[in-house]
Design a protein around this motif. Structure first.
Motif, PDB file in Angstrom:
ATOM      1  N   LEU A 716       0.815  -1.209   0.000  1.00 53.34           N
ATOM      2  CA  LEU A 716       0.000   0.000   0.000  1.00 53.34           C
ATOM      3  C   LEU A 716       0.850   1.261   0.000  1.00 53.34           C
ATOM      4  CD1 LEU A 716      -2.754  -1.165   2.497  1.00 53.34           C
ATOM      5  CD2 LEU A 716      -3.049  -0.739   0.057  1.00 53.34           C
ATOM      6  N   ARG A 717       1.977   1.188   0.677  1.00 52.72           N
ATOM      7  CA  ARG A 717       2.870   2.367   0.744  1.00 52.72           C
ATOM      8  C   ARG A 717       3.429   2.731  -0.629  1.00 52.72           C
ATOM      9  NH1 ARG A 717       4.774   6.456   1.048  1.00 52.72           N
ATOM     10  NH2 ARG A 717       6.034   7.467   2.680  1.00 52.72           N
ATOM     11  N   SER A 718       3.410   1.744  -1.557  1.00 52.09           N
ATOM     12  CA  SER A 718       3.921   2.018  -2.908  1.00 52.09           C
ATOM     13  C   SER A 718       2.981   2.911  -3.704  1.00 52.09           C
ATOM     14  CB  SER A 718       4.143   0.693  -3.662  1.00 52.09           C
ATOM     15  OG  SER A 718       2.903   0.067  -3.960  1.00 52.09           O
ATOM     16  N   VAL A 719       1.724   3.028  -3.249  1.00 50.07           N
ATOM     17  CA  VAL A 719       0.766   3.864  -3.985  1.00 50.07           C
ATOM     18  C   VAL A 719       0.121   4.911  -3.090  1.00 50.07           C
ATOM     19  CG1 VAL A 719       0.261   2.078  -5.689  1.00 50.07           C
ATOM     20  CG2 VAL A 719      -1.106   2.183  -3.599  1.00 50.07           C
ATOM     21  N   ILE A 720       0.475   4.942  -1.791  1.00 54.27           N
ATOM     22  CA  ILE A 720      -0.150   5.870  -0.843  1.00 54.27           C
ATOM     23  C   ILE A 720       0.932   6.661  -0.124  1.00 54.27           C
ATOM     24  CG2 ILE A 720      -1.307   5.961   1.415  1.00 54.27           C
ATOM     25  CD1 ILE A 720      -3.186   3.835   0.470  1.00 54.27           C
ATOM     26  N   THR A 721       0.686   7.947   0.038  1.00 53.61           N
ATOM     27  CA  THR A 721       1.518   8.785   0.898  1.00 53.61           C
ATOM     28  C   THR A 721       0.731   9.063   2.169  1.00 53.61           C
ATOM     29  OG1 THR A 721       2.583   9.838  -0.993  1.00 53.61           O
ATOM     30  CG2 THR A 721       2.702  10.993   1.127  1.00 53.61           C
ATOM     31  N   PRO A 722       1.225   8.642   3.322  1.00 54.52           N
ATOM     32  CA  PRO A 722       0.460   8.836   4.568  1.00 54.52           C
ATOM     33  C   PRO A 722       0.075  10.307   4.762  1.00 54.52           C
ATOM     34  CG  PRO A 722       2.349   7.418   4.963  1.00 54.52           C
ATOM     35  CD  PRO A 722       2.506   7.942   3.581  1.00 54.52           C
ATOM     36  N   GLY A 723      -1.182  10.531   5.075  1.00 55.18           N
ATOM     37  CA  GLY A 723      -1.655  11.887   5.315  1.00 55.18           C
ATOM     38  C   GLY A 723      -2.053  12.632   4.064  1.00 55.18           C
TER      39      GLY A 723
END
Length: 941
Positions: A716-723
């Motif tokens: 998920l971190r490969s397509v999402i930037t936290p915040g």
């Protein structure tokens, strides 16, 4: 109905109630009509040409009439197949007086269909609804109605769609539909699911009897030769003797060595028609060109005179008859019409079309089509008329008919520019709606040859872009083509607005699949400008609810809700699918279900294939979130099969994604992995960012099911930037709950909390109850150290949360896990067992295992109830306990008080229990629960 004149096509005897060798078929028809009064019926007779289908229909119509049923006859016409509602008018004419009794808007609709008012026919759904109401009222007032249709393959498409709808819903009233079609012919009834009976050739004994009955002087050996040659075909048995002279029939002269059935039959029809007087042949030609059989039209076209007297020789020769009930001219066999055309000259056909064109008002579709058929060279005036007809046809939802009309209009254009424009428009509609990309290239090539200067027109660019994106997935080239063409577009008319909308909607898909927010800027500005010129609410709603639902705002959603609420009136497949696309990410798809199923039916009938493919995947999308997981593979399988057939490679992406997501949820890790890999390997080289997001979603869900939280976070971190909840990435609405869980379970609580805060900051919880439920759950999961009981309980108790069973069960599991770790075993068990029951019903094996493991870890044995004979019960322990209390008469509130549950949770358990016990209410619980008293260890978890 008049008695047939021998020799009757298909094997009718002189008495129309008797057919040689057809006892089984006649018994079938008697049974068919015998049950019509109780409930509507539909039946399709199929068989080879000349096997006797028409004769059976004649007998059926007479028997139905003798029973007191109202019989409406329809005969498809090869030469009227492109004239909208030509066949339907044959149904409506005998009911003309009853039309006035309909509600005013339905009466106006049917009068427009018949061409007796100045209005234009409306959408096909409205027409179909009005016809169904008309037939239902007729049946209610005067008894059952029977529609008898011959040659269904030659019905014009709008009529076919309307009558196909009637066929699907005959059981709603005392209306029967009996039709006949040649074997192998595609027809509108092919996908309706109605019973089909194949009319087989006659057995040898019956064939001999038929020939002996009709030709008693024929010798036995000659008769046997004909029986062998005809192979049981009644029409051949009756017509082949006409090729023999008297000596041959009595075996006094040699028979031909070979009697080729098709050629001999055609010669027989031509000879019979050719022997008629010239005046009669002129009338027959007009009847063929007109198609409906209306004698009044023929009379006007001839400028007066006794039409029946002119047709007398044809009636005496057994070529035609006048139906005594409808007053329409009926050809004895379809090949007779072909013979009439074969024997006519081009000049005669042209005169006939011109005479018929004069019987219809200026601007009418039939006038335009007759003028087009009369044209012997380029005629820009007629081409312009056909161009208008094409787009009115398109707006009724008949894209196939629109394209056919555009192609004919292009033939009539005198200039290359006009011809190229119409070919490009046909290519545009073909690429975006009807779905045959292979023809699009040929049409564009022809348009370029006709008008090299206009090769960059908006229609041509849209068609080329559709072909590029749907076929090859080349979003960058498609984007450049569309941007340049839209900037240079300067159209100003209804057709130009249609093409501009198609261009903008194609650009919308280009931007969506790219997954790159920067490509959306031009689309946003152009939509805003288009709205100023020709407002289209749906386009505006798509821009917001689909393009950027995170920032869509309540006003856009209110408009979308209104559009969805009105979909039951919409029959244009384009608008139905595009409304559903707008609804997909904002949880409005349930309201689109029935309309999408109509689009699927239209595609199966050979209509808007592209729209049908999208409809399949939208229905599959809805099936996933609503827990109808058994339907999802069937929907995606058919949609993907069509994608392969029509070379829609990128359009297959959503279907593959949904199958991969289901595989991940149900624990089929290998299929999930292969699907994600395929999406990435095809999408990455083409810059298709959305396919990378799809793959990450599949991989993350698979990892979460197996409690691999680190792996899920990585994907998920490969397509999402936290915040950060990015604009123009609608799929972000489906990912934030998974990211919150993955981040929190790997100790990244700050990232989880920041992302949930961003979700709340954008107003996502206000978009739908499901997203509000998921936001509460994600925030509770992201909370460190303490259990956020308030948010967990609010999420679990969301009204009607069971509409999204997988999401709801995951929330119950997460809450139960927290409670178990906090040593709140009794409360944890309630939520864990609720989650386990739902996961098992869905077949979500890894999630079932997680819930079962949590129960075991809390010291609670995971068990399955068994019946008295030792067989496992379908109920979970919690479901059994609640069902037993409900069987004693306790209310949900009373049960909740005893078990320390919420009434909503009790209701959810009962909804799960009812289908497992095969009951529909509490009244059946006591008997269904008898014997479910012992328990045994669960060996499946």
């Amino acid at each position: 109905m008049s008695s047939p004149t021998p020799p009757a096509a298909g094997g009718a005897a002189a008495d129309a109630g008797c057919l040689v060798g057809r006892a089984a078929e006649l018994a079938l028809l008697d049974g068919f009509f015998g049950s019509v009064a109780a409930r509507g019926r539909a039946l399709l007779l199929t068989g080879e040409a000349g096997v006797g289908k028409s004769a059976l229909l004649d007998v059926a119509a007479r028997r139905a009439s003798d029973r007191g049923l109202r019989v409406l006859r329809v005969v498809g016409s090869q030469f009227e197949v492109s004239v909208s509602f030509a066949a339907l008018d044959q149904v409506l004419q005998p009911l003309a007086e009853e039309i006035a009794a309909l509600p005013s808007w339905q009466a106006r609709t049917l009068r427009a269909v018949r061409g007796v008012s100045d209005g234009q026919p409306t959408e096909l759904l409205a027409v179909a609804g009005a016809v169904q109401v008309l037939l239902s009222q007729q049946a209610a007032r005067n008894g059952p109605v029977v529609i008898v249709i011959d040659d269904v393959a030659w019905l014009d498409r709008p009529s076919a769609i309307v009558l196909g709808t009637v066929a699907r819903y005959t059981q709603s009233a005392s209306v029967a539909l009996l039709a006949a079609s040649r074997s192998g012919d595609e027809s509108f009834l092919g996908s309706t699911g109605i019973p089909v009976h194949e009319v087989r050739p006659l057995a040898e004994e019956a064939a001999n009897e038929l020939v002996a009955q009709r030709f008693p002087a024929m010798s036995a050996r000659v008769r046997q030769r004909l029986v062998v040659e005809a192979a049981g075909n009644p029409l051949a048995l009756l017509e082949l003797p006409a090729t023999l002279n008297e000596a041959q029939r009595q075996e006094r002269g040699p028979l031909p060595a070979v009697l080729p059935l098709p050629e001999r039959l055609k010669k027989v029809f031509s000879a019979r028609v050719g022997a008629l007087p010239q005046r009669t042949r002129e009338l027959l030609l007009l009847a063929v060109l007109e198609g409906s059989g209306g004698l009044h039209v023929l009379e006007r076209a001839l400028g007066g005179g006794d039409v029946l007297a002119g047709l007398g020789p044809a009636e005496q020769a057994g070529v035609v008859r006048v139906d005594s009930h409808t007053g329409r001219l009926v050809f004895r066999h379809p090949l007779t019409r072909s013979a009439v055309m074969d024997l006519s000259t081009g000049a005669e056909r042209r005169r006939g079309h011109l005479a018929l064109a004069g019987q219809f008002p200026q601007g009418s579709e039939r006038r335009a089509r007759h003028l087009a058929n009369a044209a012997v060279g380029p005629d820009d005036t007629v081409a312009a008329l056909l161009h208008e007809v094409a787009y009115s046809t398109l707006r009724r939802g008949d894209a196939v008919g629109a394209i056919t009309t555009l192609l004919r209009a292009s033939d009539l254009c005198s200039t290359g520019a006009d011809r190229g424009r119409m070919l490009a428009e046909a290519a545009c509609l073909g690429a975006n709606i009807t779905g045959d990309l292979r023809n699009v290239r040929a049409l564009l090539d022809n348009a370029r040859l006709a008008d090299p200067v206009g090769a960059g027109s908006l229609a041509a660019a849209t068609a080329a872009a559709s072909r590029l994106i749907n076929g090859e997935g080349d979003v960058d080239t498609a984007h450049k083509l569309l941007v340049g063409a839209i900037r240079n577009h300067a159209g100003a008319g209804a057709a130009d607005d249609d093409i501009l909308n198609e261009a903008l909607l194609t650009l919308l898909l280009v931007c969506f699949y790219s997954g790159r927010p920067e490509l959306w800027r031009f689309f946003e500005s152009e939509v805003a400008e288009a709205q100023l010129r020709s407002p289209d609410q749906l386009l505006c709603v798509l821009r917001g609810a689909f393009g950027d639902p995170v920032h869509a705002g309540p006003a856009v959603l209110d408009v979308l809700d209104g559009i969805v609420a009105d979909l039951h009136r919409e029959t244009d497949p384009r608008r139905i699918v595009r409304a559903a696309v707008a609804a997909a990410y904002v949880d409005r798809l349930p309201g689109c279900r029935s309309a999408l199923r109509r689009v699927v039916d239209d595609g199966r009938d050979g209509g808007a294939i592209t729209m049908a493919i999208e409809a399949f995947f939208l229905l599959a999308n809805d099936a996933y979130f609503s827990g109808q997981w058994g339907e999802l593979p069937k929907l995606t399988e058919e949609g993907l099969r069509w994608c392969t057939m029509y070379n829609y490679r990128l359009t297959a992406g959503p279907g593959r994604f949904l199958r991969g997501l289901l595989a991940a949820a149900q624990g089929d890790a290998e299929t999930a992995r292969k699907t994600a890999d395929r999406l990435v390997s095809w999408g990455n080289p083409r810059g298709l960012g959305l396919l990378r997001v799809y793959a990450a979603h599949i991989r993350a869900l698979s990892a979460l099911g197996g409690a691999d939280f680190e792996g899920a976070y990585r994907h998920l971190r490969s397509v999402i930037t936290p915040g950060d909840i990015p604009s123009h990435l609608p799929h972000a609405l489906w990912l934030f709950p998974d990211f919150a869980e993955a981040a929190a379970r790997t100790g990244r609580h700050a990232e989880a909390a920041a992302h949930v805060a961003a979700v709340r900051g954008t107003g996502i919880p206000d978009v739908s109850p499901r997203l509000a439920m998921l936001t509460d759950a994600a925030q509770a999961i992201a909370t460190l150290d303490v259990i956020d009981h308030e948010r967990f309980r609010r999420a679990v108790d969301t009204p009607d949360a069971e509409r999204w069973p997988f999401d709801w069960a995951r929330i119950c599991l997460a809450y139960g896990e927290r409670l178990r770790r906090a040593k709140a075993g009794a409360e944890a068990r309630v939520h864990l067992e609720a989650a386990l029951g739902t996961f098992r019903r869905l077949g979500a094996e890894p999630w079932s295992a997680r819930a079962a493991n949590e129960l075991r870890a809390s010291g609670i044995p995971v068990t399955a109830t068994v019946s008295a004979d030792g067989r496992p019960s379908p109920l979970t322990p919690q479901e059994l306990q609640i069902a037993q209390l409900a069987a004693t008469g306790l209310t949900n509130k009373q049960i909740a008080g005893r078990l320390f549950l919420s009434p909503r949770t009790v209701a959810a358990h009962l909804r799960n229990a009812f289908p497992k016990l095969n009951v529909t209410s509490r009244a059946g619980l006591r008997d269904a629960l008898t014997g479910l008293t012992s328990r045994a260890p669960d060996r499946t978890g």
